[in-house]
Design an enzyme around this catalytic site. Sequence first.
Site, PDB file in Angstrom:
ATOM      1  N   HIS A 169       3.290   3.793  13.079  1.00 52.56           N
ATOM      2  CA  HIS A 169       2.215   4.737  13.394  1.00 52.56           C
ATOM      3  C   HIS A 169       2.625   5.752  14.466  1.00 52.56           C
ATOM      4  O   HIS A 169       1.757   6.407  15.033  1.00 52.56           O
ATOM      5  CB  HIS A 169       0.939   4.000  13.845  1.00 52.56           C
ATOM      6  CG  HIS A 169       0.216   3.334  12.723  1.00 52.56           C
ATOM      7  ND1 HIS A 169      -1.107   2.966  12.818  1.00 52.56           N
ATOM      8  CD2 HIS A 169       0.599   2.977  11.476  1.00 52.56           C
ATOM      9  CE1 HIS A 169      -1.485   2.393  11.685  1.00 52.56           C
ATOM     10  NE2 HIS A 169      -0.464   2.395  10.849  1.00 52.56           N
TER      11      HIS A 169
ATOM     12  N   HIS B 236       0.822  -1.207   0.000  1.00 52.40           N
ATOM     13  CA  HIS B 236       0.000   0.000   0.000  1.00 52.40           C
ATOM     14  C   HIS B 236       0.861   1.265   0.000  1.00 52.40           C
ATOM     15  O   HIS B 236       1.957   1.302   0.576  1.00 52.40           O
ATOM     16  CB  HIS B 236      -1.009   0.007   1.145  1.00 52.40           C
ATOM     17  CG  HIS B 236      -0.449   0.130   2.523  1.00 52.40           C
ATOM     18  ND1 HIS B 236      -0.219   1.349   3.133  1.00 52.40           N
ATOM     19  CD2 HIS B 236      -0.114  -0.813   3.444  1.00 52.40           C
ATOM     20  CE1 HIS B 236       0.231   1.153   4.358  1.00 52.40           C
ATOM     21  NE2 HIS B 236       0.306  -0.144   4.571  1.00 52.40           N
TER      22      HIS B 236
ATOM     23  N   ASP C 146       5.953   1.161   6.844  1.00 55.43           N
ATOM     24  CA  ASP C 146       4.521   0.884   6.645  1.00 55.43           C
ATOM     25  C   ASP C 146       3.959   1.798   5.553  1.00 55.43           C
ATOM     26  O   ASP C 146       3.344   2.804   5.857  1.00 55.43           O
ATOM     27  CB  ASP C 146       3.789   1.091   7.966  1.00 55.43           C
ATOM     28  CG  ASP C 146       2.309   0.765   7.913  1.00 55.43           C
ATOM     29  OD1 ASP C 146       1.914  -0.034   7.035  1.00 55.43           O
ATOM     30  OD2 ASP C 146       1.545   1.315   8.718  1.00 55.43           O
TER      31      ASP C 146
ATOM     32  N   ASP D 103       3.636  -6.379   4.691  1.00 51.45           N
ATOM     33  CA  ASP D 103       3.125  -5.263   5.489  1.00 51.45           C
ATOM     34  C   ASP D 103       2.922  -5.685   6.943  1.00 51.45           C
ATOM     35  O   ASP D 103       1.986  -5.265   7.598  1.00 51.45           O
ATOM     36  CB  ASP D 103       1.791  -4.783   4.885  1.00 51.45           C
ATOM     37  CG  ASP D 103       1.275  -3.514   5.532  1.00 51.45           C
ATOM     38  OD1 ASP D 103       2.085  -2.747   6.076  1.00 51.45           O
ATOM     39  OD2 ASP D 103       0.052  -3.284   5.515  1.00 51.45           O
TER      40      ASP D 103
ATOM     41  N   GLU E  44      -5.300   1.557   2.456  1.00 53.61           N
ATOM     42  CA  GLU E  44      -5.149   0.491   3.445  1.00 53.61           C
ATOM     43  C   GLU E  44      -5.360   0.990   4.863  1.00 53.61           C
ATOM     44  O   GLU E  44      -5.947   0.304   5.700  1.00 53.61           O
ATOM     45  CB  GLU E  44      -3.756  -0.128   3.308  1.00 53.61           C
ATOM     46  CG  GLU E  44      -3.591  -1.472   4.021  1.00 53.61           C
ATOM     47  CD  GLU E  44      -3.176  -1.331   5.474  1.00 53.61           C
ATOM     48  OE1 GLU E  44      -3.276  -2.327   6.212  1.00 53.61           O
ATOM     49  OE2 GLU E  44      -2.760  -0.226   5.889  1.00 53.61           O
ATOM     50  N   GLU E  45      -4.899   2.217   5.138  1.00 53.12           N
ATOM     51  CA  GLU E  45      -4.986   2.758   6.499  1.00 53.12           C
ATOM     52  C   GLU E  45      -6.390   3.243   6.858  1.00 53.12           C
ATOM     53  O   GLU E  45      -6.640   3.612   8.008  1.00 53.12           O
ATOM     54  CB  GLU E  45      -3.990   3.908   6.669  1.00 53.12           C
ATOM     55  CG  GLU E  45      -2.530   3.530   6.450  1.00 53.12           C
ATOM     56  CD  GLU E  45      -1.968   2.641   7.542  1.00 53.12           C
ATOM     57  OE1 GLU E  45      -2.726   2.280   8.461  1.00 53.12           O
ATOM     58  OE2 GLU E  45      -0.785   2.291   7.466  1.00 53.12           O
TER      59      GLU E  45
ATOM     60  N   ASP F 200      -0.545   4.460   0.817  1.00 55.14           N
ATOM     61  CA  ASP F 200      -1.016   5.476   1.757  1.00 55.14           C
ATOM     62  C   ASP F 200      -0.335   5.313   3.109  1.00 55.14           C
ATOM     63  O   ASP F 200       0.182   4.239   3.439  1.00 55.14           O
ATOM     64  CB  ASP F 200      -2.534   5.410   1.909  1.00 55.14           C
ATOM     65  CG  ASP F 200      -3.026   4.063   2.412  1.00 55.14           C
ATOM     66  OD1 ASP F 200      -2.596   3.030   1.861  1.00 55.14           O
ATOM     67  OD2 ASP F 200      -3.839   4.034   3.358  1.00 55.14           O
TER      68      ASP F 200
END
Length: 463
Positions: free
Chosen positions: A432, A70, A101, A159, A135-136, A72
């Site tokens: 994150h 991904h 990520d 991921d 994805e997020e 994003d």
Amino acid sequence: MLNDLKEIIAIDSVYGEPAKGAPFGKKARAALDWFLSKSESFGFKTGELDGYCGWAEIGQGERMIGVLCHLDVVPSGDGWTYPPYEMTIEGGKIYGRGVADDKGALVACMHALKSIKDRGEKLCGRIRIIVGCNEENGSACMQHYAKHGEIPACSIVPDADFPIINSEKGILGHEVRIPLDDFFKENVAELKGGIKSNVVPDRAHVVIKKSSPLYEKIKKLSPLDERLFRAAPVVERLITDGHELKDFAINDTDKGLKIEAVGIAGHAMDPDKGDNAIWKIFSFLSAFGGSKLVEAVYEYMCTPMSCEKFGFACSDEQSGDTTFNLGVINTDGNDMNLTLNIRIPVCCDKETIIPSMLAKMPKGTKIVETMFSPNLFIDRDAPLVKTLLKVYADVTGNETYCIKTGGGTYAKELPRAVAFGPTFPNTVTNLHNADENLPVTEFEQLLPIYRAAMLALDKATDI
């Protein structure tokens, strides 16, 4: 690889307002365009599906292996040592939002595919990298691909973690709306915290109205400075709850008395590794009493025991424990709005969760399920898992085993898919969180691992 990683990290591909050809915003679209352009320059065949996702492949034939990544990222947030959208290499680590990520893995997979092409490796079929842009925020991108794209024979999802993730919890999103009580309406001008439901919030604040009963009570209790947090009953509550006084700040503004709290951001799949700033604000407010709303949120949502207190805690060997994250909060003058992210094992009945929460929350509370991603489990003896574990052992020489996680990946969106890397055991990437990073040496190891995995799956026709 580092040059390409620098380019894609520079694109702030956080979810934005939909636009024509850009259903997840112009920045996500810019990241997709980068991928398509770079893939074409590598000599790959490319395509896209309505701005939701894109793909790049090599080889020929009907059978196709998928590699799902991904583009994003979650918002950068505060507290970075290095600029989040400028790749920095310091102390043997690569820093930047998305490096772990999932942009680092994507770049490694693109170069692994290029290596296969440039070496003229004979393939049995095709290998396709499929990238999404959402994805997020629920994986609508890969769900769109599942409906309109060609489904791979099997897929890897770089991921998560090595050696392999064979079990992923179900993920629930909830929006909670609770009517403000008289205490809140009379005393609170503003309450805000968090940026996304799947991120442990590291910032929150409350503004207490000037001349309100609570404001006047605080003025009598202490000078309007940091000494407030050392005054009884505030200090007793904060210390009892395990909060450090240095994590609080006070500022007497025109709007009112602003109380701020800082925590540590983290991933909602493992909220205990973060430090929730919203909890700290409710700990402060609860010290003054007088609000059933404050007490309900404080008791049931601002604790590591939320699942137990609500009555839907459960655990199984296959997928682990239920977890609960209060990710976002705000008020709008009439209601308190909260966004939750709950991860559930196979044994949990999700239909019991909303009734369980409503039974504990104040009268008039409304709870809506906004998303659900079901559990995933693939047996260790499945050919896909055994093939990838062998690749990991052969390339790295490391021990192999299967991991269960509270994280959710694209593996849930397509059949015969499993999460495989890119994070190595015991590596802390600040996923994150501020200063997201990936060790340079580990980034370099990704290419041979993913190259070997692509070739092994291409030949493994029994999967």
